[in-house]
Write an enzyme that holds these catalytic residues in place. Structure first.
Site, PDB file in Angstrom:
ATOM      1  N   ASN A 151       0.801  -1.229   0.000  1.00 42.76           N
ATOM      2  CA  ASN A 151       0.000   0.000   0.000  1.00 42.76           C
ATOM      3  C   ASN A 151       0.833   1.278   0.000  1.00 42.76           C
ATOM      4  OD1 ASN A 151       0.257  -1.497   2.577  1.00 42.76           O
ATOM      5  ND2 ASN A 151      -0.399   0.435   3.473  1.00 42.76           N
ATOM      6  N   CYS A 325      -1.720   5.284   8.075  1.00 40.55           N
ATOM      7  CA  CYS A 325      -1.919   4.952   9.475  1.00 40.55           C
ATOM      8  C   CYS A 325      -0.862   5.562  10.367  1.00 40.55           C
ATOM      9  CB  CYS A 325      -1.912   3.446   9.672  1.00 40.55           C
ATOM     10  SG  CYS A 325      -3.072   2.638   8.603  1.00 40.55           S
TER      11      CYS A 325
END
Ligand SMILES: *Cc1c(COP(=O)(O)O)cnc(C)c1O
Length: 389
Positions: A151, A325
């Site tokens: 990702n 994140c």
């Protein structure tokens, strides 16, 4: 002000067609798929259709698709389900240092509960070396999990080769395909994977719905206990409207895959070409050869990615630094660390991800903004050029 969204790997907008497919399931078609009268049967038929649409996108049988609450749940289920089901056979799991936190934190939890986990290093280009996987296997290994597409840096891992090694040793193979879905062609049979995680909101579907592919004949422990939904393997009344949306998004992804990939690649390559040629001291992380079509992960030396992000935000441009994140903490990205990028350069890294609604004019606007922002930040930077990094 112009708004440019270049964070498609974080999430995507729900497409019009997807939303219209979903809406009736909140109101007039509100039936419970487990009910035995007409509304229930209609809901069940719609659920089955969505399952078939998702299955088709990855060349699976609909019976091999289990809907979940998100991609993270699919990852958790695969790891905990396999660990539980095979605990008499062994306690060793192999994964990589570049996995999503849904995988890494699940593995960390297992380590506290008597399991051993080997985290494979990756090569400087971000790819896992199959020989390293083979070396890590022991007679206690019960599961191997390697993500299909990363990702952060967009690397496309050699899943077919890695799954073949697992199969040769009789070990289950799971792959997190959340970033791969709709961005690289997937044929689960050809790849030889046993378990695969997916999520709808990365492919223009709604948030809060995912799926786990589980190869026919394979049984791992259930993760949510209760009713008989999802062929008795995942309890809870189905999130029907979202599942319908996932199905529609999968159908659109299948129909538009070639166009989607070439559109993203063209704009991504244009962005990379202009940034690296027009802004000095910049470089791309991760292999260009095996890469997500929309991913550009770029380091701007001597400055902070967070400062770039904030100044781009003032201009209406959305990007992320390192991983979404960890962007709220100063922890350097675990992925870029695994690629061997020095910590000060990790702090100067920005992830741009393009998608179906990105235009060439958007990229031109981003480049002009970046040139101004980078020049301004570098003029202020005390380390500009002095540290030799
Ligand atoms: C987004 C993402 C997930 C998590 O999916 P959710 O549906 O947001 O839980 C897992 N793995 C990867 C690689 C992702 O990009």
């Amino acid at each position: 002000m112009r708004q440019v969204y270049l964070d498609y790997s974080a999430t995507t907008p729900v497409k019009e067609e997807v939303l219209s497919a979903m809406l009736p399931y909140f109101t007039e078609k509100f039936g419970n798929p487990s009910s035995l009268y007409s509304q229930g049967l209609e809901a069940k038929a719609a659920l089955d259709q969505a399952r078939a649409q998702v299955a088709k996108l990855i060349h699976a049988d609909p019976k091999e698709i289990y809907f979940t609450g998100c991609g993270s749940e699919a990852d958790n289920w695969a790891v905990f389900g396999a660990a539980q089901a095979l605990k008499d056979k062994g306690n060793h799991i192999i994964t990589t240092r570049i996995e999503h936190h849904a995988m890494l934190h699940s593995c960390a939890f297992l380590e506290k509960n008597g399991y051993e986990v080997t985290y494979l290093d990756v090569q400087p280009d971000g790819l896992v070396d199959p020989a390293e996987l083979e070396k890590a296997i022991t007679d206690k290994t019960i599961l191997i999990s390697v993500m299909m597409v990363n990702n952060e840096v967009g690397t496309v891992e050699p899943i077919k080769e890695l799954a073949a090694i697992a199969k040769k040793h009789g070990i289950l193979f799971h792959t997190d395909a959340v970033q791969a879905l709709a961005n690289v062609p997937i044929d689960v049979k050809d790849l030889g994977v046993d378990l695969m995680s997916m999520s709808a909101h990365k492919i223009y579907g709604p948030k809060g719905v995912g799926a786990l592919y589980m190869r026919k004949g394979l049984r791992i422990a259930n993760y949510l206990h209760g009713g008989a939904q999802e062929m008795g393997r995942r309890a809870g009344t189905e999130n029907l409207a979202s599942i319908i949306g996932f199905g529609k998004a999968a159908e659109l992804a299948e129909a538009n895959m070639e166009k989607h990939i070439s559109h993203c690649k063209e704009l991504r390559d244009y962005l990379i070409e202009r940034v690296t040629s027009e802004i000095p001291d910049t470089f791309v992380n991760g292999t260009m050869e095996h890469r997500h079509p929309g991913n550009a992960n770029i380091t701007f030396k001597y400055i902070e990615g967070e400062s770039i992000l904030l100044l781009l935000d003032y201009k209406g441009i959305a990007v992320s630094t390192g991983s979404a994140c960890s962007s709220k903490s100063l922890e350097p990205s675990h992925v870029l660390t695994a690629l061997g990028v020095p910590v000060e350069m990790i702090h100067g890294t920005v992830r741009f991800t393009v998608g179906d609604f990105t235009t060439k004019e958007d990229i031109d606007y981003v480049i002009e903004s970046l040139k101004e922002i980078v020049a301004k930040l570098r003029a202020l930077s005390p380390v500009n050029g002095e540290k030799g990094w």
